[in-house]
Design a protein around this motif. Sequence first.
Motif, PDB file in Angstrom:
ATOM      1  N   GLY A   1     -16.599  72.188  85.665  1.00  7.38           N
ATOM      2  CA  GLY A   1     -17.778  72.798  84.811  1.00  7.38           C
ATOM      3  C   GLY A   1     -18.878  73.094  86.102  1.00  7.38           C
ATOM      4  O   GLY A   1     -18.538  73.213  87.549  1.00  7.38           O
ATOM      5  N   THR A   2     -20.135  73.434  85.646  1.00 13.61           N
ATOM      6  CA  THR A   2     -21.330  74.120  86.628  1.00 13.61           C
ATOM      7  C   THR A   2     -22.369  73.234  86.177  1.00 13.61           C
ATOM      8  O   THR A   2     -22.652  73.292  84.973  1.00 13.61           O
ATOM      9  N   VAL A   3     -23.208  72.978  87.085  1.00 14.88           N
ATOM     10  CA  VAL A   3     -24.253  72.095  86.870  1.00 14.88           C
ATOM     11  C   VAL A   3     -25.437  72.962  86.502  1.00 14.88           C
ATOM     12  O   VAL A   3     -25.697  74.080  86.819  1.00 14.88           O
ATOM     13  N   VAL A   4     -26.085  72.725  84.991  1.00 13.24           N
ATOM     14  CA  VAL A   4     -27.156  73.469  84.552  1.00 13.24           C
ATOM     15  C   VAL A   4     -28.487  72.968  84.988  1.00 13.24           C
ATOM     16  O   VAL A   4     -29.241  73.974  85.389  1.00 13.24           O
ATOM     17  N   HIS A   5     -28.668  71.536  85.272  1.00 14.47           N
ATOM     18  CA  HIS A   5     -29.788  71.211  85.333  1.00 14.47           C
ATOM     19  C   HIS A   5     -29.485  69.594  85.866  1.00 14.47           C
ATOM     20  O   HIS A   5     -28.766  69.025  85.367  1.00 14.47           O
ATOM     21  N   CYS A   6     -30.333  69.160  86.799  1.00 14.87           N
ATOM     22  CA  CYS A   6     -30.374  67.880  87.572  1.00 14.87           C
ATOM     23  C   CYS A   6     -31.618  67.416  87.730  1.00 14.87           C
ATOM     24  O   CYS A   6     -32.504  68.130  88.246  1.00 14.87           O
TER      25      CYS A   6
ATOM     26  N   VAL B   1     -24.321  69.614  82.285  1.00 16.44           N
ATOM     27  CA  VAL B   1     -22.930  70.270  82.829  1.00 16.44           C
ATOM     28  C   VAL B   1     -22.685  71.235  81.814  1.00 16.44           C
ATOM     29  O   VAL B   1     -22.078  70.931  81.091  1.00 16.44           O
ATOM     30  N   ALA B   2     -22.178  72.672  82.180  1.00 17.66           N
ATOM     31  CA  ALA B   2     -21.646  73.571  81.319  1.00 17.66           C
ATOM     32  C   ALA B   2     -20.037  73.216  81.647  1.00 17.66           C
ATOM     33  O   ALA B   2     -19.820  73.828  82.671  1.00 17.66           O
ATOM     34  N   PHE B   3     -19.196  72.743  80.850  1.00 14.27           N
ATOM     35  CA  PHE B   3     -18.000  72.719  81.141  1.00 14.27           C
ATOM     36  C   PHE B   3     -17.257  73.765  80.331  1.00 14.27           C
ATOM     37  O   PHE B   3     -17.416  74.252  79.360  1.00 14.27           O
ATOM     38  N   PHE B   4     -15.923  73.993  81.162  1.00 17.11           N
ATOM     39  CA  PHE B   4     -15.125  75.388  80.738  1.00 17.11           C
ATOM     40  C   PHE B   4     -13.801  74.657  80.420  1.00 17.11           C
ATOM     41  O   PHE B   4     -13.075  75.452  80.133  1.00 17.11           O
ATOM     42  N   GLY B   5     -13.427  73.564  80.555  1.00 16.15           N
ATOM     43  CA  GLY B   5     -12.004  72.948  80.286  1.00 16.15           C
ATOM     44  C   GLY B   5     -11.421  72.618  81.616  1.00 16.15           C
ATOM     45  O   GLY B   5     -12.035  71.925  82.494  1.00 16.15           O
TER      46      GLY B   5
ATOM     47  N   PRO C   1     -27.930  70.552  92.866  1.00 12.92           N
ATOM     48  CA  PRO C   1     -28.620  71.862  92.306  1.00 12.92           C
ATOM     49  C   PRO C   1     -28.017  72.572  91.035  1.00 12.92           C
ATOM     50  O   PRO C   1     -26.661  72.649  91.245  1.00 12.92           O
ATOM     51  N   PRO C   2     -28.568  73.359  90.237  1.00 12.64           N
ATOM     52  CA  PRO C   2     -27.914  74.355  89.411  1.00 12.64           C
ATOM     53  C   PRO C   2     -27.084  75.290  90.082  1.00 12.64           C
ATOM     54  O   PRO C   2     -27.355  75.833  91.132  1.00 12.64           O
ATOM     55  N   GLY C   3     -25.749  75.247  89.366  1.00 13.01           N
ATOM     56  CA  GLY C   3     -24.889  76.462  89.938  1.00 13.01           C
ATOM     57  C   GLY C   3     -23.951  75.645  90.829  1.00 13.01           C
ATOM     58  O   GLY C   3     -22.805  76.182  91.169  1.00 13.01           O
ATOM     59  N   THR C   4     -24.105  74.365  91.162  1.00 17.17           N
ATOM     60  CA  THR C   4     -22.821  73.347  91.629  1.00 17.17           C
ATOM     61  C   THR C   4     -21.920  73.281  90.884  1.00 17.17           C
ATOM     62  O   THR C   4     -21.886  72.994  89.759  1.00 17.17           O
ATOM     63  N   ALA C   5     -20.495  73.796  91.606  1.00 16.55           N
ATOM     64  CA  ALA C   5     -19.247  73.574  90.775  1.00 16.55           C
ATOM     65  C   ALA C   5     -18.772  72.248  90.753  1.00 16.55           C
ATOM     66  O   ALA C   5     -18.890  71.435  91.850  1.00 16.55           O
ATOM     67  N   VAL C   6     -18.358  71.245  89.707  1.00 23.87           N
ATOM     68  CA  VAL C   6     -18.175  69.989  89.668  1.00 23.87           C
ATOM     69  C   VAL C   6     -16.802  69.929  88.513  1.00 23.87           C
ATOM     70  O   VAL C   6     -16.424  70.623  88.031  1.00 23.87           O
TER      71      VAL C   6
END
Length: 83
Positions: free
Chosen positions: A31-36, A49-53, A13-18
Amino acid sequence: MNDDQDTSGPYLPPGTAVRYDGLEEGGPEYGTVVHCWFDDEIGAHDCYVAFFGDKQPMGKPIEKPYILRYASTSLTVIDTAAD
């Protein structure tokens, strides 16, 4: 995880930390899932996934994340309180 998810990967689900561990150089990326969604072409769940490093930000990130697409089977769900 059911048998179907063994081959197609779980829906995240969107918002899942990965965490993505498949980099050739350096450590994992967080990162955090944006859409699946289930992608018929690859027969698996695919995610933006929005990745932050190299670490998951606490609260609002300082830098703008970058968005990449990965099959859910290549991502590890993390507990942000523990990681």
